[in-house]
Design an enzyme around this catalytic site. Structure first.
Site, short mmCIF file in Angstrom:
data_model
loop_
_atom_site.label_atom_id
_atom_site.label_comp_id
_atom_site.label_asym_id
_atom_site.label_seq_id
_atom_site.Cartn_x
_atom_site.Cartn_y
_atom_site.Cartn_z
N LYS A 224 0.82 -1.22 0.00
CA LYS A 224 0.00 0.00 0.00
C LYS A 224 0.85 1.26 0.00
O LYS A 224 0.42 2.32 -0.47
CB LYS A 224 -0.90 0.03 1.22
CG LYS A 224 -1.67 -1.23 1.48
CD LYS A 224 -2.78 -1.43 0.51
CE LYS A 224 -3.54 -2.70 0.84
NZ LYS A 224 -4.77 -2.83 0.12
C1 LIG Z 1 -0.94 -7.82 2.36
C2 LIG Z 1 -2.07 -7.72 1.40
N1 LIG Z 1 -2.10 -8.55 0.36
C3 LIG Z 1 -3.11 -8.51 -0.53
C4 LIG Z 1 -4.15 -7.63 -0.39
C5 LIG Z 1 -5.23 -7.62 -1.44
O1 LIG Z 1 -5.03 -6.56 -2.33
P1 LIG Z 1 -6.28 -5.96 -3.12
O2 LIG Z 1 -7.24 -5.49 -2.08
O3 LIG Z 1 -5.70 -4.83 -3.91
O4 LIG Z 1 -6.83 -7.04 -3.94
C6 LIG Z 1 -4.16 -6.74 0.69
C7 LIG Z 1 -5.24 -5.75 0.90
O5 LIG Z 1 -5.66 -5.04 0.11
C8 LIG Z 1 -3.08 -6.76 1.59
O6 LIG Z 1 -3.03 -5.90 2.60
N1 LIG Z 2 -6.61 -5.26 2.35
C1 LIG Z 2 -6.88 -3.88 2.47
C2 LIG Z 2 -8.33 -3.58 2.35
C3 LIG Z 2 -8.54 -2.24 1.75
O1 LIG Z 2 -8.13 -2.30 0.42
P1 LIG Z 2 -7.88 -1.05 -0.51
O2 LIG Z 2 -6.77 -1.48 -1.39
O3 LIG Z 2 -9.15 -0.81 -1.23
O4 LIG Z 2 -7.51 0.13 0.33
C4 LIG Z 2 -6.24 -3.35 3.74
O5 LIG Z 2 -5.23 -3.90 4.11
O6 LIG Z 2 -6.71 -2.44 4.35
#
Ligand SMILES: Cc1ncc(COP(=O)(O)O)c(C=O)c1O
Ligand SMILES: N[C@@H](CCOP(=O)(O)O)C(=O)O
Length: 466
Positions: free
Chosen positions: A112
């Site tokens: 993120k």
């Molecule tokens: C460590 C981790 N892996 C994978 C994901 C999944 O990613 P996305 O929500 O973009 O599919 C998340 C949360 O979004 C996460 O925090």
């Molecule tokens: N897995 C995410 C959930 C939120 O996902 P986002 O990519 O839409 O912000 C988290 O770790 O918070």
């Protein structure tokens, strides 16, 4: 570049507008009016560039006139200068076919950071000449929250209200959020699931009066700027592995469908992508949707990969928009039906179209633990449970041996050290800069998982538009 809503009824906006708006005011998500395209020469020209310079080249067409290229470059250099690896998102080879793309070298140890470090700077830049105070309301299953808080803490013109599901994030994830005591950071533990949190956030945006009164904005991947920044590392990795001459496959641990949609965008822009593997845990709505066309919401099961414990994936709407031939009115009708029945079926034609690029896998807790052990025993790599789900899916995808498969390593193993220790017998340690995390004071408010409770809390603590 102009952006349109997936539901067709919100005004089109430029990049600055979509960044500040977050969600479209018709309940849809903003997408580019048309996908920019890179030629083979453009892609070949990315070889050898730094991460920040690659980011400038990939993002410039999306940013359009909202920033000059020097401004964009300065923001990228600042954002990616905060990563503790020179390559920002380095690749590690596991065997003759499998690679990890380490996306966890940013300030909060999860992918993120790649987008949120930039988004924090974009907010600051776009607010600098406006008389606006943003109220960011976000939902997190652990990682978005800490990354957003790191990016926004102390910024003068933004308050951030971050909702996490009480007791359903790891202790490291929670403390990364709740030990940040800046007055503009408001942590809320809701008595519900991540899906409840995300639905509350969308509900607050849908309350047009409230959204306007407090200038609501988003840091979740409903905000286009998040996804734009994530497109970059698909190009960066693929070029290092031989693109555009060679196609590369990616396996993406998936929850909210944001990361993998960024891979889709890269493919639409011309990157030769052999396959996008949507890897889910037992909360498998996306696997069912891709494999069988069944997008129906079930109960959330808590797992050792809590950031993927999601049922309603907000960005799946962006793919559905593409599968509805970009017809916003048709998609609005589909989403209206889904919001009532909590289920929708993909037609055979839609599934056929999606299967040209996407495949999927559901990995249970045993499969996840086995992948952690395999990475450790085979390549001396400790990987976190989310990455393990991606790797397990990559290994069972059965792609031709000459196709490199890159698994997105989405979090540092130390964020989930109990699960990693259970699987491998080794307890990963946090980088030294986190020393003292467990001694720091925590601050958060616990609230019921209702829109009213959150709305009242935000209204009582946010800055109202004058
Ligand atoms: C460590 C981790 N892996 C994978 C994901 C999944 O990613 P996305 O929500 O973009 O599919 C998340 C949360 O979004 C996460 O925090
Ligand atoms: N897995 C995410 C959930 C939120 O996902 P986002 O990519 O839409 O912000 C988290 O770790 O918070």
């Amino acid at each position: 570049m102009r952006y349109i809503s997936t539901r067709g009824a919100a005004p089109a906006l430029d990049f600055e507008g979509v960044t500040l708006a977050g969600l479209a005011n018709d309940g849809g998500l903003y997408v580019p009016e048309a996908w920019p395209s890179l030629s083979r020469d453009d892609i070949a020209g990315l070889a050898g560039l730094s991460y920040a310079e690659t980011a400038v080249r990939i993002m410039a067409p999306f940013v359009g006139d909202s920033l000059t290229s020097d401004e964009l470059r300065a923001l990228c250099e600042e954002a990616y200068g905060r990563f503790d690896h020179a390559a920002v998102t380095p690749l590690t080879q596991l065997d003759g076919q499998h690679w990890l793309m380490e996306l966890f070298h940013g300030p909060t140890l999860a992918f993120k950071d790649v987008a949120l470090q930039l988004l924090g700077l974009l907010f600051e830049r776009f607010l600098s000449n406006r008389d606006t105070h943003l109220t960011v309301v976000g939902a997190t299953s652990g990682d978005t929250g800490s990354a957003a808080i790191d990016a926004l803490a102390g910024r003068a013109k933004v308050d951030v209200f971050m909702l996490h599901p009480l007791g359903r994030v790891s202790d490291v994830q929670r403390r990364q959020m709740t030990t940040v005591l800046s007055p503009n950071v408001h942590n809320i533990a809701i008595q519900g699931s991540f899906d409840d949190a995300q639905a509350i956030v969308k509900g607050l945006f849908a309350d047009r009066d409230f959204a306007t009164r407090f200038d609501l904005s988003a840091v979740n991947s409903i905000n286009w700027a998040r996804l734009m920044a994530q497109i970059v590392y698909y190009f960066y990795a693929a070029v290092r592995l031989g693109a555009p001459e060679r196609a590369v496959a990616f396996s993406v641990p998936t929850g909210n469908f944001g990361d993998v949609f960024a891979g889709y965008a890269a493919a639409r822009m011309g990157l030769p992508v052999a396959r996008l593997i949507v890897a889910t845990n037992v909360n498998d709505i996306l696997h069912r949707a891709i494999a069988e066309g069944d997008y129906s919401v079930g109960q959330v099961t808590p797992t050792a990969a809590p950031s993927m414990d999601i049922q309603v994936s907000s960005n799946f709407e962006r793919l559905l928009f593409e599968l509805h031939a970009r017809d916003g009115a048709a998609l609005a009708a589909t989403m209206g039906g889904f919001e009532t029945s909590r289920a929708l079926r993909l037609t055979d034609a839609m599934r056929g179209q999606a299967s040209g690029l996407f495949s999927s896998a559901r990995i249970d807790e045993d499969g996840m633990a086995m992948a952690m052990r395999w990475a450790f025993e085979r390549a001396a790599e400790l990987i976190d449970p989310h990455t393990a789900i991606g790797l397990a899916a990559a290994r069972e995808a059965g792609l031709a041996r000459n196709v490199p498969v890159v698994t997105l390593a989405t979090a540092h193993p130390a964020k989930f050290r109990d699960a990693v220790e259970r699987a491998t017998g080794v307890r990963p340690s946090l980088p030294a800069r986190f020393a003292g995390l467990f001694d720091r004071e925590e601050r958060f408010t616990t609230l019921p998982a209702t829109r009213e409770a959150i709305r009242d809390y935000v209204a009582g603590h946010a800055v109202e538009r004058v």
